[in-house]
Structure formats: structure tokens, C-alpha cells
Motif scaffolding. Structure first.
Motif, PDB file in Angstrom:
ATOM      1  N   LYS A 227      -3.448   6.666   7.967  1.00  0.00           N
ATOM      2  CA  LYS A 227      -2.476   5.349   8.248  1.00  0.00           C
ATOM      3  C   LYS A 227      -1.174   5.720   8.817  1.00  0.00           C
ATOM      4  O   LYS A 227      -0.157   4.988   9.062  1.00  0.00           O
ATOM      5  CB  LYS A 227      -2.085   4.572   6.923  1.00  0.00           C
ATOM      6  N   GLY A 228      -0.971   7.034   9.023  1.00  0.00           N
ATOM      7  CA  GLY A 228       0.174   7.435   9.552  1.00  0.00           C
ATOM      8  C   GLY A 228       1.367   7.737   8.537  1.00  0.00           C
ATOM      9  O   GLY A 228       2.543   7.983   9.168  1.00  0.00           O
ATOM     10  N   MET A 229       1.060   7.851   7.323  1.00  0.00           N
ATOM     11  CA  MET A 229       2.246   8.079   6.313  1.00  0.00           C
ATOM     12  C   MET A 229       2.493   9.615   6.124  1.00  0.00           C
ATOM     13  O   MET A 229       1.448  10.625   6.302  1.00  0.00           O
ATOM     14  CB  MET A 229       1.647   7.407   4.976  1.00  0.00           C
ATOM     15  N   THR A 230       3.667   9.717   5.868  1.00  0.00           N
ATOM     16  CA  THR A 230       4.021  11.405   5.568  1.00  0.00           C
ATOM     17  C   THR A 230       4.061  11.522   4.052  1.00  0.00           C
ATOM     18  O   THR A 230       5.117  11.239   3.352  1.00  0.00           O
ATOM     19  CB  THR A 230       5.485  11.517   6.127  1.00  0.00           C
ATOM     20  N   VAL A 231       2.960  12.367   3.609  1.00  0.00           N
ATOM     21  CA  VAL A 231       3.059  12.665   2.351  1.00  0.00           C
ATOM     22  C   VAL A 231       2.283  13.993   2.120  1.00  0.00           C
ATOM     23  O   VAL A 231       1.764  14.473   2.989  1.00  0.00           O
ATOM     24  CB  VAL A 231       1.998  11.848   1.431  1.00  0.00           C
TER      25      VAL A 231
ATOM     26  N   ARG B 100       0.730  -1.036   0.167  1.00  0.00           N
ATOM     27  CA  ARG B 100      -0.030  -0.097  -0.132  1.00  0.00           C
ATOM     28  C   ARG B 100       0.618   1.263  -0.050  1.00  0.00           C
ATOM     29  O   ARG B 100       0.171   2.367  -0.042  1.00  0.00           O
ATOM     30  CB  ARG B 100      -0.999   0.111   1.309  1.00  0.00           C
ATOM     31  N   THR B 101       2.151   1.295  -0.067  1.00  0.00           N
ATOM     32  CA  THR B 101       2.838   2.341   0.030  1.00  0.00           C
ATOM     33  C   THR B 101       3.065   3.239  -1.273  1.00  0.00           C
ATOM     34  O   THR B 101       2.655   2.564  -2.384  1.00  0.00           O
ATOM     35  CB  THR B 101       4.370   2.090   0.334  1.00  0.00           C
ATOM     36  N   PRO B 102       3.087   4.551  -1.423  1.00  0.00           N
ATOM     37  CA  PRO B 102       3.426   5.376  -2.818  1.00  0.00           C
ATOM     38  C   PRO B 102       4.181   4.511  -3.862  1.00  0.00           C
ATOM     39  O   PRO B 102       3.946   4.479  -5.036  1.00  0.00           O
ATOM     40  CB  PRO B 102       3.670   6.674  -2.049  1.00  0.00           C
TER      41      PRO B 102
ATOM     42  N   PHE C 233      -0.253  16.750  -0.179  1.00  0.00           N
ATOM     43  CA  PHE C 233      -1.614  16.531  -0.928  1.00  0.00           C
ATOM     44  C   PHE C 233      -0.942  16.523  -2.338  1.00  0.00           C
ATOM     45  O   PHE C 233      -1.354  16.001  -3.219  1.00  0.00           O
ATOM     46  CB  PHE C 233      -2.556  17.597  -0.624  1.00  0.00           C
ATOM     47  N   LYS C 234       0.058  17.816  -2.736  1.00  0.00           N
ATOM     48  CA  LYS C 234       0.632  17.937  -3.917  1.00  0.00           C
ATOM     49  C   LYS C 234       1.218  16.410  -4.545  1.00  0.00           C
ATOM     50  O   LYS C 234       0.915  16.009  -5.523  1.00  0.00           O
ATOM     51  CB  LYS C 234       1.513  18.973  -3.990  1.00  0.00           C
ATOM     52  N   GLU C 235       1.896  15.763  -3.728  1.00  0.00           N
ATOM     53  CA  GLU C 235       2.524  14.630  -3.907  1.00  0.00           C
ATOM     54  C   GLU C 235       1.571  13.420  -4.454  1.00  0.00           C
ATOM     55  O   GLU C 235       1.432  12.915  -5.627  1.00  0.00           O
ATOM     56  CB  GLU C 235       3.391  13.824  -2.726  1.00  0.00           C
ATOM     57  N   VAL C 236       0.495  13.685  -3.498  1.00  0.00           N
ATOM     58  CA  VAL C 236      -0.651  12.762  -3.868  1.00  0.00           C
ATOM     59  C   VAL C 236      -1.592  12.854  -5.155  1.00  0.00           C
ATOM     60  O   VAL C 236      -1.709  12.130  -5.995  1.00  0.00           O
ATOM     61  CB  VAL C 236      -1.625  12.468  -2.771  1.00  0.00           C
ATOM     62  N   TYR C 237      -1.499  14.032  -5.415  1.00  0.00           N
ATOM     63  CA  TYR C 237      -2.375  14.484  -6.655  1.00  0.00           C
ATOM     64  C   TYR C 237      -1.340  14.375  -7.709  1.00  0.00           C
ATOM     65  O   TYR C 237      -2.124  13.663  -8.813  1.00  0.00           O
ATOM     66  CB  TYR C 237      -2.642  16.231  -6.386  1.00  0.00           C
ATOM     67  N   ASP C 238      -0.329  14.881  -7.794  1.00  0.00           N
ATOM     68  CA  ASP C 238       0.670  14.740  -9.069  1.00  0.00           C
ATOM     69  C   ASP C 238       0.670  13.192  -9.311  1.00  0.00           C
ATOM     70  O   ASP C 238       0.886  12.705 -10.436  1.00  0.00           O
ATOM     71  CB  ASP C 238       1.936  15.126  -8.709  1.00  0.00           C
ATOM     72  N   ASP C 239       1.084  12.339  -8.162  1.00  0.00           N
ATOM     73  CA  ASP C 239       1.205  10.776  -8.456  1.00  0.00           C
ATOM     74  C   ASP C 239      -0.329  10.176  -9.327  1.00  0.00           C
ATOM     75  O   ASP C 239      -0.191   9.590  -9.960  1.00  0.00           O
ATOM     76  CB  ASP C 239       1.127   9.973  -7.192  1.00  0.00           C
TER      77      ASP C 239
ATOM     78  N   ARG D 227      -7.887  14.030  -2.890  1.00  0.00           N
ATOM     79  CA  ARG D 227      -8.252  14.398  -1.696  1.00  0.00           C
ATOM     80  C   ARG D 227      -8.254  13.036  -0.892  1.00  0.00           C
ATOM     81  O   ARG D 227      -8.011  12.818   0.261  1.00  0.00           O
ATOM     82  CB  ARG D 227      -9.436  15.148  -1.510  1.00  0.00           C
ATOM     83  N   ARG D 228      -9.326  12.271  -1.355  1.00  0.00           N
ATOM     84  CA  ARG D 228      -9.658  10.901  -0.563  1.00  0.00           C
ATOM     85  C   ARG D 228      -8.445  10.175  -0.250  1.00  0.00           C
ATOM     86  O   ARG D 228      -8.416   9.603   0.808  1.00  0.00           O
ATOM     87  CB  ARG D 228     -10.909  10.135  -1.337  1.00  0.00           C
ATOM     88  N   ARG D 229      -7.422   9.945  -1.259  1.00  0.00           N
ATOM     89  CA  ARG D 229      -6.409   9.213  -1.153  1.00  0.00           C
ATOM     90  C   ARG D 229      -5.649   9.742  -0.053  1.00  0.00           C
ATOM     91  O   ARG D 229      -4.724   8.842   0.787  1.00  0.00           O
ATOM     92  CB  ARG D 229      -5.684   8.842  -2.565  1.00  0.00           C
ATOM     93  N   TYR D 230      -5.336  11.269  -0.319  1.00  0.00           N
ATOM     94  CA  TYR D 230      -4.528  11.614   0.784  1.00  0.00           C
ATOM     95  C   TYR D 230      -4.959  11.570   2.162  1.00  0.00           C
ATOM     96  O   TYR D 230      -4.075  11.015   3.284  1.00  0.00           O
ATOM     97  CB  TYR D 230      -4.620  13.136   0.478  1.00  0.00           C
ATOM     98  N   ASP D 231      -6.244  11.633   2.469  1.00  0.00           N
ATOM     99  CA  ASP D 231      -6.779  11.562   3.595  1.00  0.00           C
ATOM    100  C   ASP D 231      -6.423   9.947   4.304  1.00  0.00           C
ATOM    101  O   ASP D 231      -6.125   9.650   5.555  1.00  0.00           O
ATOM    102  CB  ASP D 231      -8.494  11.705   3.831  1.00  0.00           C
TER     103      ASP D 231
END
Ligand code: DC
Length: 220
Positions: free
Chosen positions: A161-165, A88-90, A167-173, A152-156
Motif C-alpha cells: 500500500k506504499g506505507m513506510t514501515v 488502516r494506518t498503524p 518488519f520489526k515495527e509490524v512484528y512488535d505491534d 510477515r503477511r501484514r508487513y507485505d
């Protein structure tokens, strides 16, 4: 056997909704993204990056992927080890997207998915379930939402889950993965001609679930 195929882009809420809908219908829920993530993890453990500059067939020949259901929950095993959390990690997400573009990998996972649908009533989610894996599925749904809302949903989810990310990283990915998934040559993400479109932008989770269940119940 009854099969419900749910396809759509990353973060559309497929897995959460599909899991709940399957429980409601009494079907098993098969998360096929987990299979690609498991193969991606194997390549990552072999030292490959997303270029996959390695001999893919020989890595696959030395790889076992199993899916098992424990208390109705899907668990995935890589070479006998439960990797259900590790996938489940990025990094695993990007590796999954990379390996999923390879025909050898898609062929490697195809029969496992079809067998599950031959032997069980399934609700299966992925990118090519309605188009390739189960072209004769009883019901096909293409589930989507705006890229902003999906990120937004994936970021939340990752933050919870305690991961350090960021929003921009999640959106760009997410935008990158959408592009990869829908532009690859083999089994690209696209709505099957006979799939029902379900757009959950602006819907609460409960409303999205009802939307899915109504689509399925009208057709089975
Ligand atoms: O749904 P997911 O984010 O866990 O999927 C991980 C990756 O696997 C995603 O980039 C697309 C790919 N995938 C695929 O190509 N075909 C499927 N049926 C399921 C997932």
C-alpha cells in the motif's frame, strides 16, 4: 438466517479469507475490526492517545458509526464521512486496540453487529464474534497462524500500500496487540468452546480458503 463467525488474532488473514469465502457463499462480509478502528480514529481526532485519558461516554454520545455496503463491499462512516481507507494506518490499529478494551465502546458497537446478523446471512469476523456477539452462530471458526507469519503477511500488505514501515515495527505491534486483545477483561480474544480451529501457518491463500469453505460447507 445463517451466520458464520470467524475470530482470531491480528494478521491471521481473516479479512482476506472471510471476504472471499463470503463471496463464494453469497453472504455479506462484516469486518467488525473496522468498527473498532473507526471509533479509534474518532478518539485520535479528538486528540486522545492510547491512554484514552478523556471522557469516553461523552465522546461516544457525539459519535456516529455507520456501516454500508457499496457493490457488496463494506464501507465505514465516521460522523457521515467515509473513513474506510483512513482506518488502516498503524496509528489507527493501535487506537483500535486501545478503544476495544473499553466496555462502553464494545456496548456501543454490539447491537449494530447483531442487527446485521439478524437481517442477513453473514460471515462476520472479529475477536469476540463466536463468544459474545453471536453466541448462537451457525458455524464458528477460530483462525490463526504463527506470529512470525502473521507479521510477515501484514508487513507485505502495508508495503504494497506504499506505507513506510519496518518488519520489526509490524512484528512488535502485532505481538503487543495480541497481548492487549487476549488479556483485556472484557470480551478477550479466545477460541469459543464450540469453534473449529483453523491454523493457516504454511498454507497458501488458496489452501486457507478451501480449509474455511470446507469447514463451513460441512456444517450448513
Ligand atoms: O481486525 P482488526 O485488526 O481490524 O481489529 C482492530 C482492533 O479491534 C484489534 O486490535 C482488536 C479489536 N477488535 C475487537 O476487539 N473485537 C472485534 N470483534 C474486532 C476487532
Amino acid at each position: 438466517m445463517i451466520s458464520v463467525a470467524i475470530d482470531g488474532p491480528a494478521g491471521a488473514g481473516k479479512s482476506t479469507l472471510a471476504r472471499k469465502a463470503a463471496a463464494e457463499l453469497g453472504f455479506i462480509y462484516v469486518d467488525t475490526g473496522a468498527l473498532y478502528r473507526t471509533v479509534g480514529l474518532k478518539f485520535s481526532k479528538m486528540g486522545a492517545n492510547t491512554d484514552l485519558n478523556c471522557d469516553i461516554p461523552s465522546v461516544l454520545a457525539d459519535t456516529t458509526v455507520d456501516i454500508r455496503f457499496v457493490d457488496g463491499e463494506q464501507r465505514v462512516f465516521l460522523d457521515g464521512v467515509d473513513v474506510s481507507e483512513e482506518i488502516r494506518t498503524p496509528v489507527a490499529s493501535m487506537m483500535a486496540s486501545a478503544v476495544s478494551a473499553k466496555g462502553e465502546v464494545r456496548a456501543f458497537l454490539l447491537e449494530m453487529q447483531r442487527k446485521l446478523a439478524r437481517e442477513n446471512n453473514v460471515l462476520m469476523d472479529g475477536r469476540d464474534i463466536g463468544t459474545v456477539v453471536l453466541p448462537n452462530a451457525t458455524v464458528k471458526i477460530f483462525l490463526t497462524a504463527s506470529a512470525e507469519e502473521r507479521a510477515r503477511r501484514r508487513y507485505d500488505e502495508l508495503i504494497n500500500k506504499g506505507m513506510t514501515v519496518t518488519f520489526k515495527e509490524v512484528y512488535d505491534d502485532m505481538v503487543q496487540r495480541d497481548y492487549n486483545d487476549s488479556h483485556r477483561e472484557i470480551a478477550p480474544l479466545k477460541q469459543a468452546d464450540d469453534a473449529v480451529l483453523a491454523d493457516t501457518t504454511g498454507l497458501e491463500p488458496q489452501e486457507s480458503l478451501e480449509l474455511i469453505l470446507n469447514i463451513v460447507k460441512e456444517r450448513i
